[in-house]
Design a protein around this motif. Structure first.
Motif, PDB file in Angstrom:
ATOM      1  N   ASN A  47      26.568  10.809   0.597  1.00 50.02           N
ATOM      2  CA  ASN A  47      26.619   9.403   0.991  1.00 50.02           C
ATOM      3  C   ASN A  47      26.931   9.242   2.481  1.00 50.02           C
ATOM      4  OD1 ASN A  47      25.859   8.149  -1.420  1.00 50.02           O
ATOM      5  ND2 ASN A  47      27.931   8.302  -2.238  1.00 50.02           N
ATOM      6  N   LEU A  57      24.136   2.080   1.463  1.00 49.04           N
ATOM      7  CA  LEU A  57      24.537   2.538   0.138  1.00 49.04           C
ATOM      8  C   LEU A  57      24.275   1.494  -0.936  1.00 49.04           C
ATOM      9  CD1 LEU A  57      27.826   4.512   0.881  1.00 49.04           C
ATOM     10  CD2 LEU A  57      25.468   5.350   0.717  1.00 49.04           C
ATOM     11  N   ARG A  61      22.122   5.715  -3.061  1.00 49.17           N
ATOM     12  CA  ARG A  61      23.397   6.417  -2.954  1.00 49.17           C
ATOM     13  C   ARG A  61      23.461   7.563  -3.957  1.00 49.17           C
ATOM     14  NH1 ARG A  61      24.942   1.485  -4.365  1.00 49.17           N
ATOM     15  NH2 ARG A  61      25.090   1.024  -6.560  1.00 49.17           N
TER      16      ARG A  61
END
Length: 101
Positions: A47, A57, A61
């Motif tokens: 991430n 994100l 993600r």
């Protein structure tokens, strides 16, 4: 290293279904926590890399999980257009050869 928290407090539940079909299956006596911790560290690293590459994100993600044996699993969840962009980014890093290693 710090944990990735995303773009807001609710980034894990902002519309991307990341639970998976087997997320409710638990076997007594299996240590799921250790596997999940390993997966969480790897997911956090991925991430951070996604954020560093300009991805949001909330669109794509890595998500930590475990399998039925308690082994850590990292899944990538994202909107199709963003995953296509990620695939193009990775292909460009690989020299555009379609994934040959």
């Amino acid at each position: 290293m710090g944990k990735v928290t995303g773009a807001g407090e609710n980034w894990l539940s902002d519309g991307l279904d990341v639970a998976g079909t087997d997320s409710g299956l638990w076997v007594p006596g299996v240590d799921y926590v250790a596997g999940w911790r390993d997966a969480r560290e790897a997911a956090d690293r991925l991430n951070r890399a996604l954020l560093g590459a300009g991805f949001e994100l909330s669109e794509v993600r890595a998500v930590a999980s475990t399998n039925e044996d308690g082994r850590g699993v990292v899944r990538v969840a994202g909107w199709p257009d963003t995953v296509e962009r990620l695939a193009g980014f990775l292909e460009a890093l690989a020299g555009g050869d379609g994934g040959a290693a």
